[in-house]
Every structure is written in structure tokens, then in C-alpha cells.
Design a protein around this motif. Structure first.
Motif, PDB file in Angstrom:
ATOM      1  N   ARG A 106      33.359  38.041  43.312  1.00  0.00           N
ATOM      2  CA  ARG A 106      34.384  38.505  42.367  1.00  0.00           C
ATOM      3  C   ARG A 106      34.407  40.029  42.297  1.00  0.00           C
ATOM      4  N   ASP A 107      33.238  40.652  42.314  1.00  0.00           N
ATOM      5  CA  ASP A 107      33.174  42.116  42.273  1.00  0.00           C
ATOM      6  C   ASP A 107      33.845  42.728  43.505  1.00  0.00           C
ATOM      7  N   VAL A 108      33.642  42.115  44.674  1.00  0.00           N
ATOM      8  CA  VAL A 108      34.211  42.664  45.909  1.00  0.00           C
ATOM      9  C   VAL A 108      35.737  42.614  45.879  1.00  0.00           C
ATOM     10  N   VAL A 109      36.318  41.492  45.441  1.00  0.00           N
ATOM     11  CA  VAL A 109      37.782  41.423  45.414  1.00  0.00           C
ATOM     12  C   VAL A 109      38.355  42.319  44.321  1.00  0.00           C
ATOM     13  N   ARG A 110      37.630  42.491  43.228  1.00  0.00           N
ATOM     14  CA  ARG A 110      38.099  43.405  42.189  1.00  0.00           C
ATOM     15  C   ARG A 110      38.136  44.836  42.724  1.00  0.00           C
ATOM     16  N   GLU A 111      37.085  45.227  43.428  1.00  0.00           N
ATOM     17  CA  GLU A 111      37.057  46.562  44.033  1.00  0.00           C
ATOM     18  C   GLU A 111      38.167  46.698  45.074  1.00  0.00           C
ATOM     19  N   GLY A 112      38.436  45.626  45.819  1.00  0.00           N
ATOM     20  CA  GLY A 112      39.504  45.660  46.805  1.00  0.00           C
ATOM     21  C   GLY A 112      40.864  45.868  46.157  1.00  0.00           C
ATOM     22  N   SER A 113      41.098  45.208  45.022  1.00  0.00           N
ATOM     23  CA  SER A 113      42.361  45.389  44.302  1.00  0.00           C
ATOM     24  C   SER A 113      42.510  46.821  43.811  1.00  0.00           C
ATOM     25  N   GLU A 114      41.430  47.378  43.279  1.00  0.00           N
ATOM     26  CA  GLU A 114      41.479  48.756  42.799  1.00  0.00           C
ATOM     27  C   GLU A 114      41.745  49.723  43.949  1.00  0.00           C
ATOM     28  N   GLN A 115      41.105  49.484  45.093  1.00  0.00           N
ATOM     29  CA  GLN A 115      41.240  50.387  46.232  1.00  0.00           C
ATOM     30  C   GLN A 115      42.664  50.403  46.776  1.00  0.00           C
ATOM     31  N   CYS A 116      43.306  49.242  46.846  1.00  0.00           N
ATOM     32  CA  CYS A 116      44.623  49.170  47.470  1.00  0.00           C
ATOM     33  C   CYS A 116      45.766  49.265  46.468  1.00  0.00           C
ATOM     34  N   GLY A 117      45.457  49.337  45.186  1.00  0.00           N
ATOM     35  CA  GLY A 117      46.498  49.520  44.185  1.00  0.00           C
ATOM     36  C   GLY A 117      47.155  48.246  43.710  1.00  0.00           C
ATOM     37  N   ARG A 118      46.551  47.099  43.960  1.00  0.00           N
ATOM     38  CA  ARG A 118      47.080  45.849  43.420  1.00  0.00           C
ATOM     39  C   ARG A 118      46.918  45.827  41.912  1.00  0.00           C
ATOM     40  N   LEU A 119      47.850  45.149  41.242  1.00  0.00           N
ATOM     41  CA  LEU A 119      47.747  45.020  39.795  1.00  0.00           C
ATOM     42  C   LEU A 119      47.207  43.652  39.381  1.00  0.00           C
ATOM     43  N   ASP A 120      46.760  42.877  40.357  1.00  0.00           N
ATOM     44  CA  ASP A 120      46.127  41.611  40.045  1.00  0.00           C
ATOM     45  C   ASP A 120      44.904  41.446  40.943  1.00  0.00           C
ATOM     46  N   VAL A 121      44.084  40.474  40.631  1.00  0.00           N
ATOM     47  CA  VAL A 121      42.866  40.211  41.386  1.00  0.00           C
ATOM     48  C   VAL A 121      42.926  38.782  41.901  1.00  0.00           C
ATOM     49  N   PRO A 122      42.677  38.558  43.197  1.00  0.00           N
ATOM     50  CA  PRO A 122      42.730  37.193  43.728  1.00  0.00           C
ATOM     51  C   PRO A 122      41.753  36.264  43.010  1.00  0.00           C
ATOM     52  N   GLY A 123      42.133  35.013  42.910  1.00  0.00           N
ATOM     53  CA  GLY A 123      41.232  34.020  42.353  1.00  0.00           C
ATOM     54  C   GLY A 123      40.219  33.575  43.405  1.00  0.00           C
ATOM     55  N   ILE A 124      39.023  33.227  42.974  1.00  0.00           N
ATOM     56  CA  ILE A 124      37.987  32.735  43.875  1.00  0.00           C
ATOM     57  C   ILE A 124      37.419  31.448  43.301  1.00  0.00           C
ATOM     58  N   ASP A 125      37.406  30.388  44.099  1.00  0.00           N
ATOM     59  CA  ASP A 125      36.800  29.144  43.646  1.00  0.00           C
ATOM     60  C   ASP A 125      35.329  29.370  43.341  1.00  0.00           C
ATOM     61  N   PRO A 126      34.829  28.853  42.230  1.00  0.00           N
ATOM     62  CA  PRO A 126      33.454  29.154  41.811  1.00  0.00           C
ATOM     63  C   PRO A 126      32.374  28.442  42.610  1.00  0.00           C
ATOM     64  N   ASP A 127      32.751  27.420  43.370  1.00  0.00           N
ATOM     65  CA  ASP A 127      31.774  26.664  44.151  1.00  0.00           C
ATOM     66  C   ASP A 127      32.284  26.504  45.577  1.00  0.00           C
ATOM     67  N   ILE A 128      31.362  26.233  46.495  1.00  0.00           N
ATOM     68  CA  ILE A 128      31.765  25.901  47.857  1.00  0.00           C
ATOM     69  C   ILE A 128      32.483  24.557  47.821  1.00  0.00           C
ATOM     70  N   ALA A 129      33.687  24.516  48.344  1.00  0.00           N
ATOM     71  CA  ALA A 129      34.579  23.382  48.145  1.00  0.00           C
ATOM     72  C   ALA A 129      34.516  22.385  49.299  1.00  0.00           C
ATOM     73  N   ASP A 130      35.063  21.209  49.056  1.00  0.00           N
ATOM     74  CA  ASP A 130      35.192  20.185  50.087  1.00  0.00           C
ATOM     75  C   ASP A 130      36.559  20.324  50.750  1.00  0.00           C
ATOM     76  N   LEU A 131      36.585  20.460  52.072  1.00  0.00           N
ATOM     77  CA  LEU A 131      37.822  20.741  52.787  1.00  0.00           C
ATOM     78  C   LEU A 131      38.867  19.647  52.581  1.00  0.00           C
ATOM     79  N   LYS A 132      38.472  18.398  52.735  1.00  0.00           N
ATOM     80  CA  LYS A 132      39.446  17.308  52.623  1.00  0.00           C
ATOM     81  C   LYS A 132      40.045  17.240  51.223  1.00  0.00           C
ATOM     82  N   THR A 133      39.219  17.491  50.213  1.00  0.00           N
ATOM     83  CA  THR A 133      39.727  17.497  48.837  1.00  0.00           C
ATOM     84  C   THR A 133      40.700  18.650  48.625  1.00  0.00           C
TER      85      THR A 133
END
Length: 226
Positions: A106-133
Motif C-alpha cells: 500500500r505504501d508503494v502505490v501511495r508513493e507512486g500516486s504522489e510521484q505521478c500526480g494521481r489524485l487517487d490510489v489503486p486498491g490492493i487486495d489484502p490477501d493473495i487471491a485464488d485465480l479461479k475465484t
């Protein structure tokens, strides 16, 4: 802000969310948080409609993971999920799982948004997910799913796939592990018939490169101005 940036009460900061960006002054600051008094609004949200792009990628090593998170954010990814596949290295799964738990991703994508001037931050799934689901839920919700399978004879060029989508329609792009998809996974993709197989060109790309390229095409090139 206090421990890393060494800011104090009355320090000037810029704050942003999806509604815009403002100048502000820190009015209170502690180890656990702080308050900012907003002054003048300095930037409005961008004038355009960007499609929702969900990136799904197998767990990678430390440096590729950071690169993927940073650069996918810069090219307007909306959501990021990590998966474990047959050829995913266990050490990579443990590393990404730790980054998800302790907030590093989450910290990395927040820093990425700040660096490139985005006004939002991408969402990140909190757990490693199941592909088929993930694929099943996405398709039920009306999202078009594409899987990167460069060597499949049924794959269509990524640009052709992107061009076939309505400008604002949501899409999911799935990128496999460093060792490629297993025969069983390849067979599942073929038998399912719901996910579209796409190719990113003749060269064999690293997983993080493929992910960044795919998100850039599906996101930036389909943004419409309103």
C-alpha cells in the motif's frame, strides 16, 4: 509525516483525494496521525473517464514486485491482486504476503500516486487471491477478462483486444509467473472459454514488464475526454 518527513505543526503540505488537491497546514501532529487545515484548492480532478483496470499477477521477487506496483500505478491501474500459481516460487509468495499484511504494498502505490500526480490510489487486495475465484467474480460483475498467453495459438494481440472494448468498460488482465503457466493451468484456460487469451508481442517479457505494458494499454489508451 512526523518521523520520516520530519514535519511539524504549522508545516505546509499538499493533500489530495479523488475530488482534487488542496494546500494545507498541519494543525496537529502525533505519532499516530494528525490534522490538516485546508486552504486553497489547487487542482481539480482530471477531465476524462478512465476505465477500471484490474491487474492480477503472480507473486514475484522483491525488486520486480516494487517495480510492478510503482509503474502500474503510474499508468493508471485501478486494482491490483496477487495470486499463487503452480510455478510461483514459495519465497515470492511469502514476500508478497508479508508486504500485503504489513502495508508495504500500500505504501508503494501511495508513493507512486504522489510521484505521478494521481489524485487517487489503486486498491490492493489484502490477501493473495485464488485465480479461479477472481475470474469468476469478475465475469459475474460484467468485467471482461484477458489472460496473457504469448505462446497460445488462440491468443489475439493485446491492442486488438483493447480496441474491441467500449471506452469505459471494466477489464481484468492476468499475468502469469516467471516460469510461465503450468500445463494444467493452460488446459483450464482453454476449457473455460470465458477468459480471452492475449499476446503482448513476439518478445518474451518479464512478468512485471508484461503487467505494466498491459495496464498501460487497457487504461491510458482507452481514457476518454469529457
Amino acid at each position: 509525516m512526523k518521523n520520516v518527513l520530519r514535519l511539524r505543526s504549522a508545516s505546509k503540505v499538499n493533500v489530495f483525494n479523488e475530488l482534487g488537491e488542496w494546500d494545507g497546514n498541519i494543525s496537529d501532529l502525533s505519532k499516530s496521525g494528525g490534522l490538516v487545515e485546508l486552504n486553497e484548492k489547487t487542482r481539480e480532478p482530471p477531465q476524462g473517464v478512465a476505465p477500471h483496470v484490474h491487474l492480477v499477477c503472480a507473486c514475484l521477487k522483491k525488486t520486480p514486485t516494487r517495480t510492478l506496483l510503482e509503474k502500474a500505478t503510474e499508468v493508471n491501474v485501478s486494482q491490483i491482486s496477487f495470486i499463487k500459481t503452480a510455478n510461483t516460487d514459495g519465497a515470492n509468495v511469502r514476500l508478497v504476503g508479508k508486504w500485503l499484511i504489513d502495508g508495504k504494498a500500500r505504501d508503494v502505490v501511495r508513493e507512486g500516486s504522489e510521484q505521478c500526480g494521481r489524485l487517487d490510489v489503486p486498491g490492493i487486495d489484502p490477501d493473495i487471491a485464488d485465480l479461479k475465484t477472481l475470474i469468476g467474480n469478475a465475469q459475474q460483475g460484467g468485467t471482461t477478462v484477458a489472460v496473457c498467453r504469448e505462446r497460445s495459438p488462440s491468443s489475439v494481440p493485446l491492442f486488438d483486444f483493447a480496441a474491441s472494448l467500449p471506452p469505459s468498460s471494466p477489464s481484468m488482465i492476468v499475468v502469469g509467473p516467471e516460469g510461465g503457466w503450468s500445463p494444467a493451468e493452460e488446459e483450464w484456460f482453454e476449457s473455460e472459454g470465458n477468459a480471452i487469451s492475449v499476446s503482448l508481442g513476439n518478445n518474451v517479457l518479464r512478468a512485471e514488464t508484461a503487467a505494466i505494458l498491459a495496464v498501460g494499454v487497457l487504461g491510458n489508451l482507452r481514457t476518454t475526454v469529457v
